[in-house]
Design an enzyme around this catalytic site. Structure first.
Site, PDB file in Angstrom:
ATOM      1  N   ASN A   9       8.049  65.924  -3.011  1.00 36.07           N
ATOM      2  CA  ASN A   9       7.403  67.226  -3.176  1.00 36.07           C
ATOM      3  C   ASN A   9       6.521  67.467  -1.953  1.00 36.07           C
ATOM      4  O   ASN A   9       5.449  66.882  -1.839  1.00 36.07           O
ATOM      5  CB  ASN A   9       6.563  67.232  -4.462  1.00 36.07           C
ATOM      6  CG  ASN A   9       5.788  68.530  -4.618  1.00 36.07           C
ATOM      7  OD1 ASN A   9       6.069  69.523  -3.934  1.00 36.07           O
ATOM      8  ND2 ASN A   9       4.820  68.536  -5.516  1.00 36.07           N
ATOM      9  N   LYS A  11       5.024  70.143  -1.130  1.00 36.36           N
ATOM     10  CA  LYS A  11       3.954  71.132  -1.369  1.00 36.36           C
ATOM     11  C   LYS A  11       3.938  72.146  -0.221  1.00 36.36           C
ATOM     12  O   LYS A  11       4.986  72.517   0.272  1.00 36.36           O
ATOM     13  CB  LYS A  11       2.608  70.419  -1.544  1.00 36.36           C
ATOM     14  CG  LYS A  11       2.708  69.247  -2.522  1.00 36.36           C
ATOM     15  CD  LYS A  11       1.381  68.703  -2.928  1.00 36.36           C
ATOM     16  CE  LYS A  11       1.595  67.494  -3.821  1.00 36.36           C
ATOM     17  NZ  LYS A  11       0.397  67.037  -4.460  1.00 36.36           N
ATOM     18  N   HIS A  95       4.393  71.836 -12.359  1.00 36.22           N
ATOM     19  CA  HIS A  95       3.566  70.875 -11.620  1.00 36.22           C
ATOM     20  C   HIS A  95       2.091  71.134 -11.959  1.00 36.22           C
ATOM     21  O   HIS A  95       1.678  72.279 -12.132  1.00 36.22           O
ATOM     22  CB  HIS A  95       3.810  71.025 -10.114  1.00 36.22           C
ATOM     23  CG  HIS A  95       3.193  69.935  -9.319  1.00 36.22           C
ATOM     24  ND1 HIS A  95       1.846  69.916  -8.999  1.00 36.22           N
ATOM     25  CD2 HIS A  95       3.712  68.794  -8.797  1.00 36.22           C
ATOM     26  CE1 HIS A  95       1.582  68.820  -8.304  1.00 36.22           C
ATOM     27  NE2 HIS A  95       2.694  68.117  -8.169  1.00 36.22           N
ATOM     28  N   GLU A  97      -0.494  71.224 -10.246  1.00 35.54           N
ATOM     29  CA  GLU A  97      -1.196  72.162  -9.348  1.00 35.54           C
ATOM     30  C   GLU A  97      -0.907  73.604  -9.752  1.00 35.54           C
ATOM     31  O   GLU A  97      -1.760  74.477  -9.642  1.00 35.54           O
ATOM     32  CB  GLU A  97      -0.802  71.880  -7.891  1.00 35.54           C
ATOM     33  CG  GLU A  97      -1.495  70.624  -7.379  1.00 35.54           C
ATOM     34  CD  GLU A  97      -0.756  69.903  -6.271  1.00 35.54           C
ATOM     35  OE1 GLU A  97       0.145  70.486  -5.648  1.00 35.54           O
ATOM     36  OE2 GLU A  97      -1.099  68.725  -6.030  1.00 35.54           O
ATOM     37  N   GLU A 167       3.164  62.858 -14.488  1.00 36.15           N
ATOM     38  CA  GLU A 167       2.241  62.858 -13.363  1.00 36.15           C
ATOM     39  C   GLU A 167       0.803  62.977 -13.874  1.00 36.15           C
ATOM     40  O   GLU A 167       0.304  64.095 -14.089  1.00 36.15           O
ATOM     41  CB  GLU A 167       2.539  64.030 -12.438  1.00 36.15           C
ATOM     42  CG  GLU A 167       3.917  63.975 -11.822  1.00 36.15           C
ATOM     43  CD  GLU A 167       3.919  64.673 -10.462  1.00 36.15           C
ATOM     44  OE1 GLU A 167       4.231  63.992  -9.480  1.00 36.15           O
ATOM     45  OE2 GLU A 167       3.583  65.858 -10.394  1.00 36.15           O
ATOM     46  N   GLY A 173      -2.482  62.867  -5.500  1.00 31.65           N
ATOM     47  CA  GLY A 173      -3.176  63.112  -4.238  1.00 31.65           C
ATOM     48  C   GLY A 173      -4.534  62.442  -4.149  1.00 31.65           C
ATOM     49  O   GLY A 173      -5.318  62.741  -3.245  1.00 31.65           O
ATOM     50  N   SER A 213       0.359  59.352  -6.365  1.00 27.78           N
ATOM     51  CA  SER A 213      -0.003  58.380  -5.323  1.00 27.78           C
ATOM     52  C   SER A 213       1.003  57.228  -5.192  1.00 27.78           C
ATOM     53  O   SER A 213       0.606  56.086  -4.914  1.00 27.78           O
ATOM     54  CB  SER A 213      -1.426  57.854  -5.553  1.00 27.78           C
ATOM     55  OG  SER A 213      -2.355  58.925  -5.476  1.00 27.78           O
TER      56      SER A 213
HETATM   57  C1  PEP Z   1       2.860  65.315  -6.530  1.00 31.42           C
HETATM   58  O1  PEP Z   1       2.368  66.248  -5.955  1.00 31.42           O
HETATM   59  O2  PEP Z   1       3.776  65.516  -7.332  1.00 31.42           O
HETATM   60  C2  PEP Z   1       2.357  63.976  -6.238  1.00 31.42           C
HETATM   61  C3  PEP Z   1       2.706  62.997  -7.020  1.00 31.42           C
HETATM   62  O3  PEP Z   1       1.518  63.843  -5.144  1.00 31.42           O
HETATM   63  P1  PEP Z   1       0.987  62.447  -4.518  1.00 31.42           P
HETATM   64  O4  PEP Z   1       2.171  61.534  -4.384  1.00 31.42           O
HETATM   65  O5  PEP Z   1       0.434  62.852  -3.176  1.00 31.42           O
HETATM   66  O6  PEP Z   1      -0.030  61.919  -5.443  1.00 31.42           O
END
Ligand code: PEP
Length: 255
Positions: A9, A11, A95, A97, A167, A173, A213
Site C-alpha cells: 500500500n 498510500k 483502510h 486511514e 490492521e 505507520g 509496521s
Molecule cells: C498500511 O498502511 O496498510 C500499513 C500497514 O502501513 P505500515 O506498514 O507503514 O504500518
C-alpha cells in the site's frame, strides 16, 4: 493450504514515473516467486502505467479506494468500471486511514465490497481496533462488528475469494508491530467469525493477512503463524528490495 497474499500500500507516495521505475526494479527480484500472490497499490494516477508495467507478470495491481456507485455526479470519485478498464484486479476497502480521515463506515465498506465483487475485482477488506479499543478489551467486539457489517450479505463463495486485512490501528505507520501471538489470536478469532457466518469451507479458503509496521526483519515470524496468510505493507513496501524481502519471507517454503 492458502496461497500467501502480500500487498504493497503506497498510500500517497510515488509519481507515475516513480511507480514504473519501481516495477522495473521489483519485477526481477520476484521473478521466480510463483507461490505468493503479490499486489501493488499505487495512487489512482499511477494505476494504468503500473498495470501496463506488470502486465506480463503474476503481480496484481490494486486501487486504494473506489466508489460503490457505477457513475454519476460524484465529484472526485473513481468507479469500478474505470479501474477494471485499466487492468486493476483488486481494491483496498476500509483502510483505517479512510475510516479515520474520510469518514468511511462499515456500511460503506459493505457497499464497496459488494460492488467490487460484482465488477470482478477482489476486495481487500481492512479491519482493526484502535489502541483505546485494545486497552479497554474491546478488540474482538470491534472486529466482529467490522467483519460482520463489512461482509454482510455476501455468499460463502464470495467470502472465500476475498481478502481480509487485520490492521491494528495502533500498529500502522508507528513502528509498533503486533506480536506474532497477538496477530495469531486475532486472525484465529476472525476465522472463527467467518466460520460461524459463512461456513467452514469459506472460512478455510479466505486469506486473512496482517498489516501494521511489517518489515523484512519481522515478516518471517508473523508469517510463520498458521492463521496469518500474508501481509499488507505500507512504509516498508516503498522500497522494492525491502518489499521483495517481505514477499520472500512469506513464501510457504520459508514459513
Ligand atoms: C498500511 O498502511 O496498510 C500499513 C500497514 O502501513 P505500515 O506498514 O507503514 O504500518
Amino acid at each position: 493450504m492458502r496461497t500467501p497474499f502480500v500487498a504493497a500500500n503506497w498510500k500517497m507516495h510515488k509519481t507515475v514515473q516513480e511507480a514504473v521505475d519501481y516495477a522495473r526494479s521489483f519485477l526481477p527480484l520476484v521473478e521466480t516467486v510463483s507461490d505468493v500472490d503479490i499486489v501493488l497499490a499505487p495512487s489512482f494516477l499511477a494505476l494504468p502505467a503500473l498495470a501496463e508495467a506488470t502486465a506480463h507478470s503474476r503481480i496484481g495491481v490494486a486501487a486504494q479506494n473506489v466508489s460503490a456507485e457505477p457513475h454519476g455526479a460524484f465529484t472526485g470519485e473513481v468507479s469500478l468500471g474505470m479501474l477494471h478498464a485499466v487492468g486493476v484486479t483488486q481494491v483496498i476497502i476500509g483502510h483505517s486511514e479512510r475510516r479515520q480521515l474520510s469518514g468511511e463506515t462499515d456500511a460503506g465498506v459493505n457497499a464497496k465490497s459488494r460492488a467490487a465483487i460484482d465488477a470482478g475485482l477482489t476486495p481487500i477488506v481492512c479491519v482493526g481496533e484502535t489502541l483505546d479499543e485494545r486497552e479497554t478489551d474491546r478488540t474482538f467486539d470491534v472486529l466482529d462488528r467490522q467483519v460482520g457489517k463489512g461482509l454482510a450479505g455476501l455468499t460463502p463463495e464470495q467470502v472465500a475469494a476475498l481478502v481480509v486485512a487485520y490492521e491494528p490501528v495502533w500498529a500502522i505507520g508507528t513502528g509498533r508491530v503486533a506480536t506474532p501471538d497477538q496477530a495469531d489470536a486475532v486472525h484465529r478469532h476472525i476465522r472463527e467469525h467467518l466460520t460461524s457466518h459463512f461456513g467452514d469451507t469459506s472460512a478455510s479458503a479466505c486469506r486473512v493477512i496482517y498489516g501494521g509496521s511489517v518489515k523484512p526483519g519481522n515478516a518471517a515470524e508473523l508469517m510463520a503463524r498458521a492463521d496469518v496468510d500474508g501481509a499488507l505493507v505500507g512504509g516498508a513496501s516503498l522500497d522494492p528490495v525491502s518489499f521483495a524481502a517481505i514477499v520472500t519471507a512469506s513464501r510457504p517454503s520459508t514459513r
